[in-house]
Design a protein around this motif. Sequence first.
Motif, mmCIF file in Angstrom:
data_model
loop_
_atom_site.group_PDB
_atom_site.id
_atom_site.type_symbol
_atom_site.label_atom_id
_atom_site.label_comp_id
_atom_site.label_asym_id
_atom_site.label_seq_id
_atom_site.Cartn_x
_atom_site.Cartn_y
_atom_site.Cartn_z
ATOM 1 N N LYS A 41 0.904 -1.369 -0.099
ATOM 2 C CA LYS A 41 0.000 0.069 0.176
ATOM 3 C C LYS A 41 0.854 1.309 -0.060
ATOM 4 O O LYS A 41 2.042 1.405 0.764
ATOM 5 C CB LYS A 41 -1.143 -0.133 1.104
ATOM 6 C CG LYS A 41 -1.916 -1.188 1.076
ATOM 7 C CD LYS A 41 -2.672 -1.085 2.428
ATOM 8 C CE LYS A 41 -3.886 -2.250 2.211
ATOM 9 N NZ LYS A 41 -4.872 -2.427 3.333
ATOM 10 N N PHE A 42 0.207 2.210 -0.695
ATOM 11 C CA PHE A 42 1.140 3.339 -0.652
ATOM 12 C C PHE A 42 0.005 4.802 -1.042
ATOM 13 O O PHE A 42 -0.830 4.339 -1.479
ATOM 14 C CB PHE A 42 2.376 3.421 -1.797
ATOM 15 C CG PHE A 42 1.928 3.147 -3.223
ATOM 16 C CD1 PHE A 42 1.486 3.922 -4.219
ATOM 17 C CD2 PHE A 42 1.941 1.633 -3.663
ATOM 18 C CE1 PHE A 42 1.291 3.446 -5.558
ATOM 19 C CE2 PHE A 42 1.484 1.081 -4.762
ATOM 20 C CZ PHE A 42 1.167 2.147 -5.845
ATOM 21 N N ASN A 43 0.588 5.795 -1.034
ATOM 22 C CA ASN A 43 -0.265 6.997 -1.345
ATOM 23 C C ASN A 43 0.359 7.748 -2.367
ATOM 24 O O ASN A 43 1.416 7.738 -2.786
ATOM 25 C CB ASN A 43 -0.396 7.944 -0.072
ATOM 26 C CG ASN A 43 -0.826 7.221 1.239
ATOM 27 O OD1 ASN A 43 -1.663 6.366 1.020
ATOM 28 N ND2 ASN A 43 -0.447 7.484 2.419
ATOM 29 N N VAL A 44 -0.594 8.414 -3.096
ATOM 30 C CA VAL A 44 -0.072 9.190 -4.368
ATOM 31 C C VAL A 44 -0.742 10.590 -4.280
ATOM 32 O O VAL A 44 -1.825 10.596 -3.887
ATOM 33 C CB VAL A 44 -0.435 8.488 -5.735
ATOM 34 C CG1 VAL A 44 -0.379 9.465 -6.996
ATOM 35 C CG2 VAL A 44 0.074 7.177 -6.081
ATOM 36 N N VAL A 45 0.281 11.682 -4.557
ATOM 37 C CA VAL A 45 -0.286 12.989 -4.384
ATOM 38 C C VAL A 45 -0.042 13.403 -5.859
ATOM 39 O O VAL A 45 0.816 13.376 -6.662
ATOM 40 C CB VAL A 45 0.880 13.858 -3.577
ATOM 41 C CG1 VAL A 45 0.214 15.096 -3.695
ATOM 42 C CG2 VAL A 45 0.638 13.494 -2.015
ATOM 43 N N ASP A 46 -1.339 13.922 -6.323
ATOM 44 C CA ASP A 46 -1.264 14.679 -7.610
ATOM 45 C C ASP A 46 -1.235 15.825 -7.361
ATOM 46 O O ASP A 46 -2.121 16.704 -6.941
ATOM 47 C CB ASP A 46 -2.623 14.427 -8.149
ATOM 48 C CG ASP A 46 -2.851 12.770 -8.859
ATOM 49 O OD1 ASP A 46 -1.876 12.287 -8.844
ATOM 50 O OD2 ASP A 46 -3.832 12.353 -9.002
ATOM 51 N N TYR A 47 0.065 16.613 -8.128
ATOM 52 C CA TYR A 47 0.062 18.173 -7.558
ATOM 53 C C TYR A 47 0.558 18.904 -8.959
ATOM 54 O O TYR A 47 1.318 18.285 -9.841
ATOM 55 C CB TYR A 47 1.425 18.048 -6.786
ATOM 56 C CG TYR A 47 1.882 19.632 -6.604
ATOM 57 C CD1 TYR A 47 1.380 20.561 -5.744
ATOM 58 C CD2 TYR A 47 3.040 20.065 -7.307
ATOM 59 C CE1 TYR A 47 1.843 21.829 -5.545
ATOM 60 C CE2 TYR A 47 3.659 21.454 -7.126
ATOM 61 C CZ TYR A 47 2.889 22.209 -6.272
ATOM 62 O OH TYR A 47 3.325 23.389 -6.097
ATOM 63 N N ARG A 48 -0.411 20.027 -9.288
ATOM 64 C CA ARG A 48 -0.064 20.636 -10.550
ATOM 65 C C ARG A 48 0.630 22.122 -9.983
ATOM 66 O O ARG A 48 0.225 22.849 -9.242
ATOM 67 C CB ARG A 48 -1.378 21.030 -10.744
ATOM 68 C CG ARG A 48 -0.944 21.735 -12.528
ATOM 69 C CD ARG A 48 -2.442 21.774 -13.403
ATOM 70 N NE ARG A 48 -3.130 20.566 -13.516
ATOM 71 C CZ ARG A 48 -2.815 19.678 -14.475
ATOM 72 N NH1 ARG A 48 -1.733 19.820 -15.142
ATOM 73 N NH2 ARG A 48 -3.307 18.379 -14.462
ATOM 74 N N ASP A 49 1.766 22.295 -10.694
ATOM 75 C CA ASP A 49 2.605 23.441 -10.307
ATOM 76 C C ASP A 49 1.822 24.605 -10.607
ATOM 77 O O ASP A 49 1.576 24.726 -11.818
ATOM 78 C CB ASP A 49 4.045 23.135 -11.315
ATOM 79 C CG ASP A 49 4.951 24.344 -10.648
ATOM 80 O OD1 ASP A 49 4.414 25.462 -10.403
ATOM 81 O OD2 ASP A 49 6.134 23.977 -10.428
ATOM 82 N N PRO A 50 1.543 25.539 -9.649
ATOM 83 C CA PRO A 50 0.730 26.623 -10.071
ATOM 84 C C PRO A 50 1.457 27.600 -11.125
ATOM 85 O O PRO A 50 0.841 28.197 -11.793
ATOM 86 C CB PRO A 50 0.709 27.287 -8.597
ATOM 87 C CG PRO A 50 0.770 26.278 -7.557
ATOM 88 C CD PRO A 50 1.854 25.312 -8.246
ATOM 89 N N GLU A 51 2.630 27.683 -11.017
ATOM 90 C CA GLU A 51 3.596 28.379 -11.899
ATOM 91 C C GLU A 51 3.860 27.910 -13.335
ATOM 92 O O GLU A 51 3.742 28.544 -14.335
ATOM 93 C CB GLU A 51 4.782 28.762 -11.215
ATOM 94 C CG GLU A 51 5.130 29.658 -9.905
ATOM 95 C CD GLU A 51 6.383 29.629 -9.515
ATOM 96 O OE1 GLU A 51 7.377 29.514 -10.183
ATOM 97 O OE2 GLU A 51 6.590 30.255 -8.205
#
Length: 112
Positions: A41-51
């Motif tokens: 099991k693991f976690n995933v972060v979807d991150y969109r760079d605001p810049e």
Amino acid sequence: MISMLKENSIATLVESIPFDSRHEINTGVEAYSAYENKGIKFNVVDYRDPETGKLHRFVTTLPMTINPGAIAMLYFKRWTIEKTFNNTKSNFKETKARRAMLPHEIPGLLSP
């Protein structure tokens, strides 16, 4: 552990992890989810760079209680440090790490 999720990774979505999207540290976080692959099991972060608008997907085994924005920040800080070490190594034309000197090998450290 925090790393970039490879595009060809295969895993099963287990659940979405709730997070405070209004908290400043989570700016840019689009999703926070738990996944599983072959019993791991693991976690995933979807991150969109605001810049730049570029989407980054981070995989982590850190506890779900850590803000996903903090996970993204830690990853970027880690890479900043790693790039600094690599640049310093290049500037000094180092090809491999040197062995640490023993106290008796440092001139003037030990009194006669």
